[in-house]
Design a protein around this motif. Sequence first.
Motif, PDB file in Angstrom:
ATOM      1  N   GLU A 157      20.914  41.654  85.360  1.00 43.88           N
ATOM      2  CA  GLU A 157      21.101  42.161  86.728  1.00 43.88           C
ATOM      3  C   GLU A 157      22.595  42.252  87.053  1.00 43.88           C
ATOM      4  O   GLU A 157      23.062  43.212  87.642  1.00 43.88           O
ATOM      5  CB  GLU A 157      20.404  41.239  87.744  1.00 43.88           C
ATOM      6  CG  GLU A 157      18.903  41.436  87.809  1.00 43.88           C
ATOM      7  CD  GLU A 157      18.519  42.891  88.049  1.00 43.88           C
ATOM      8  OE1 GLU A 157      18.899  43.442  89.091  1.00 43.88           O
ATOM      9  OE2 GLU A 157      17.864  43.491  87.161  1.00 43.88           O
ATOM     10  N   PHE A 158      23.328  41.220  86.627  1.00 42.95           N
ATOM     11  CA  PHE A 158      24.785  41.218  86.840  1.00 42.95           C
ATOM     12  C   PHE A 158      25.438  42.354  86.052  1.00 42.95           C
ATOM     13  O   PHE A 158      26.288  43.092  86.568  1.00 42.95           O
ATOM     14  CB  PHE A 158      25.370  39.857  86.420  1.00 42.95           C
ATOM     15  CG  PHE A 158      26.829  39.918  86.070  1.00 42.95           C
ATOM     16  CD1 PHE A 158      27.790  40.061  87.067  1.00 42.95           C
ATOM     17  CD2 PHE A 158      27.242  39.860  84.740  1.00 42.95           C
ATOM     18  CE1 PHE A 158      29.147  40.142  86.740  1.00 42.95           C
ATOM     19  CE2 PHE A 158      28.586  39.942  84.406  1.00 42.95           C
ATOM     20  CZ  PHE A 158      29.541  40.089  85.405  1.00 42.95           C
ATOM     21  N   LEU A 159      25.013  42.526  84.796  1.00 41.84           N
ATOM     22  CA  LEU A 159      25.631  43.541  83.928  1.00 41.84           C
ATOM     23  C   LEU A 159      25.408  44.952  84.475  1.00 41.84           C
ATOM     24  O   LEU A 159      26.253  45.822  84.327  1.00 41.84           O
ATOM     25  CB  LEU A 159      25.091  43.425  82.500  1.00 41.84           C
ATOM     26  CG  LEU A 159      25.519  42.155  81.757  1.00 41.84           C
ATOM     27  CD1 LEU A 159      24.687  41.939  80.504  1.00 41.84           C
ATOM     28  CD2 LEU A 159      27.006  42.204  81.407  1.00 41.84           C
ATOM     29  N   LYS A 160      24.245  45.133  85.157  1.00 40.66           N
ATOM     30  CA  LYS A 160      23.957  46.458  85.733  1.00 40.66           C
ATOM     31  C   LYS A 160      24.701  46.674  87.053  1.00 40.66           C
ATOM     32  O   LYS A 160      24.626  47.736  87.651  1.00 40.66           O
ATOM     33  CB  LYS A 160      22.441  46.578  85.995  1.00 40.66           C
ATOM     34  CG  LYS A 160      21.651  46.929  84.726  1.00 40.66           C
ATOM     35  CD  LYS A 160      20.222  47.279  85.079  1.00 40.66           C
ATOM     36  CE  LYS A 160      19.318  46.094  84.864  1.00 40.66           C
ATOM     37  NZ  LYS A 160      17.970  46.201  85.372  1.00 40.66           N
ATOM     38  N   GLY A 161      25.381  45.609  87.524  1.00 33.27           N
ATOM     39  CA  GLY A 161      26.139  45.736  88.774  1.00 33.27           C
ATOM     40  C   GLY A 161      25.295  45.452  90.002  1.00 33.27           C
ATOM     41  O   GLY A 161      25.717  45.701  91.128  1.00 33.27           O
ATOM     42  N   ASN A 162      24.081  44.909  89.823  1.00 33.89           N
ATOM     43  CA  ASN A 162      23.201  44.644  90.977  1.00 33.89           C
ATOM     44  C   ASN A 162      23.521  43.325  91.670  1.00 33.89           C
ATOM     45  O   ASN A 162      23.149  43.138  92.826  1.00 33.89           O
ATOM     46  CB  ASN A 162      21.727  44.622  90.532  1.00 33.89           C
ATOM     47  CG  ASN A 162      21.298  45.983  90.018  1.00 33.89           C
ATOM     48  OD1 ASN A 162      21.954  46.979  90.295  1.00 33.89           O
ATOM     49  ND2 ASN A 162      20.210  46.031  89.266  1.00 33.89           N
ATOM     50  N   THR A 163      24.158  42.385  90.956  1.00 37.02           N
ATOM     51  CA  THR A 163      24.530  41.102  91.561  1.00 37.02           C
ATOM     52  C   THR A 163      25.937  40.736  91.105  1.00 37.02           C
ATOM     53  O   THR A 163      26.447  41.326  90.153  1.00 37.02           O
ATOM     54  CB  THR A 163      23.586  39.962  91.105  1.00 37.02           C
ATOM     55  OG1 THR A 163      23.569  39.938  89.675  1.00 37.02           O
ATOM     56  CG2 THR A 163      22.182  40.129  91.636  1.00 37.02           C
ATOM     57  N   LYS A 164      26.520  39.738  91.806  1.00 36.87           N
ATOM     58  CA  LYS A 164      27.859  39.280  91.406  1.00 36.87           C
ATOM     59  C   LYS A 164      27.758  37.896  90.788  1.00 36.87           C
ATOM     60  O   LYS A 164      26.939  37.081  91.215  1.00 36.87           O
ATOM     61  CB  LYS A 164      28.760  39.190  92.641  1.00 36.87           C
ATOM     62  CG  LYS A 164      29.126  40.531  93.240  1.00 36.87           C
ATOM     63  CD  LYS A 164      30.632  40.593  93.507  1.00 36.87           C
ATOM     64  CE  LYS A 164      31.107  41.926  94.057  1.00 36.87           C
ATOM     65  NZ  LYS A 164      30.622  43.122  93.406  1.00 36.87           N
ATOM     66  N   LEU A 165      28.563  37.615  89.781  1.00 34.48           N
ATOM     67  CA  LEU A 165      28.640  36.283  89.172  1.00 34.48           C
ATOM     68  C   LEU A 165      30.106  36.005  88.879  1.00 34.48           C
ATOM     69  O   LEU A 165      30.807  36.876  88.352  1.00 34.48           O
ATOM     70  CB  LEU A 165      27.877  36.231  87.845  1.00 34.48           C
ATOM     71  CG  LEU A 165      26.342  36.300  87.826  1.00 34.48           C
ATOM     72  CD1 LEU A 165      25.850  36.355  86.390  1.00 34.48           C
ATOM     73  CD2 LEU A 165      25.735  35.090  88.531  1.00 34.48           C
TER      74      LEU A 165
END
Length: 203
Positions: free
Chosen positions: A53-61
Motif C-alpha cells: 500500500e505504501f509502495l503504491k503511494g496509498n499510505t505514508k511510512l
Amino acid sequence: MPASSHFFVFEGIDGSGKTTVSKKVSELLNTKSIPNQWHREPTESVHGLKLREFLKGNTKLSPEEQLKLFLLDREVSVNETILPALKNGKTIVQDRYYFSTAAYQGKDEEHAADILYMNEDKGFPEPNRVYFLDLSPEEALERRNTRGGQKEAFDDEKEQTRIYQNYLAILPESTIFVDATADLEEVVNFCVEDILKLISESH
Ligand code: TYD
C-alpha cells in the motif's frame, strides 16, 4: 541443507527487469530438471501488504517504519517459505531479498552496510548467488517512462541514484553483474548457464 537445495536472488533498481527475468529463469530451470519455487519480497503477509500500500503511494511510512516492516515481512518469508523449501531439497529463485532493504532503506552507503549486518545478524540464510541486473538510473527511468503505469514510492532519478550507489557498496563480491540492456532471452540464458554451472560444481 540437502545438496540439491540452492538459493538464488535477483536484485536491481526499479525498471531493471528482474521480475520478468527471475520468473523466466525459474521456468527454464524447471524444464531442466531443477525443481524450484519462484518467490518474491515483499510477501503477501500482513506486513508485506502494508508495504505494498505504501509502495503504491496509498499510505505514508517513515523510513524507520519501512525498515521495521521489511524486517518483519522477511521473518515470515524466511520461516514460512525459504527455509521449508531449502530443507526439502528445493531450490528458491527469488525476486529481491535483504540487499533491497539495505539499498532502498539505507540513507547512504554506511547506513546501507548497517542494514545489511542487521539482516545477517538475524540469521537470515545467505543466498548461494546474487544476480544484479545492472542498468544505469537514467536508463531505468527512461524504461519506466516508456512502460507507463502508476508512480511508485522511490520513483525519481535522485532516489534511484542513491539506491544504485548503495547496491554497489553492499553487494557481495561474488555477485554476478548482468547487463540488463541485453535481450531478455540472452539475459535469462546467461543467468541459467551460471546457475547450472554452480549446481554442477556443488555435487
Ligand atoms: P517489486 O515488486 O520488486 O517492484 P519492481 O518489480 O517494480 O522492482 O518491488 C517493490 C518495491 O519494494 C521496489 O520499489 C523496492 C521496494 N523494496 C524496498 O524498498 N525494500 C525491500 O526490502 C524490498 C524487498 C523491496
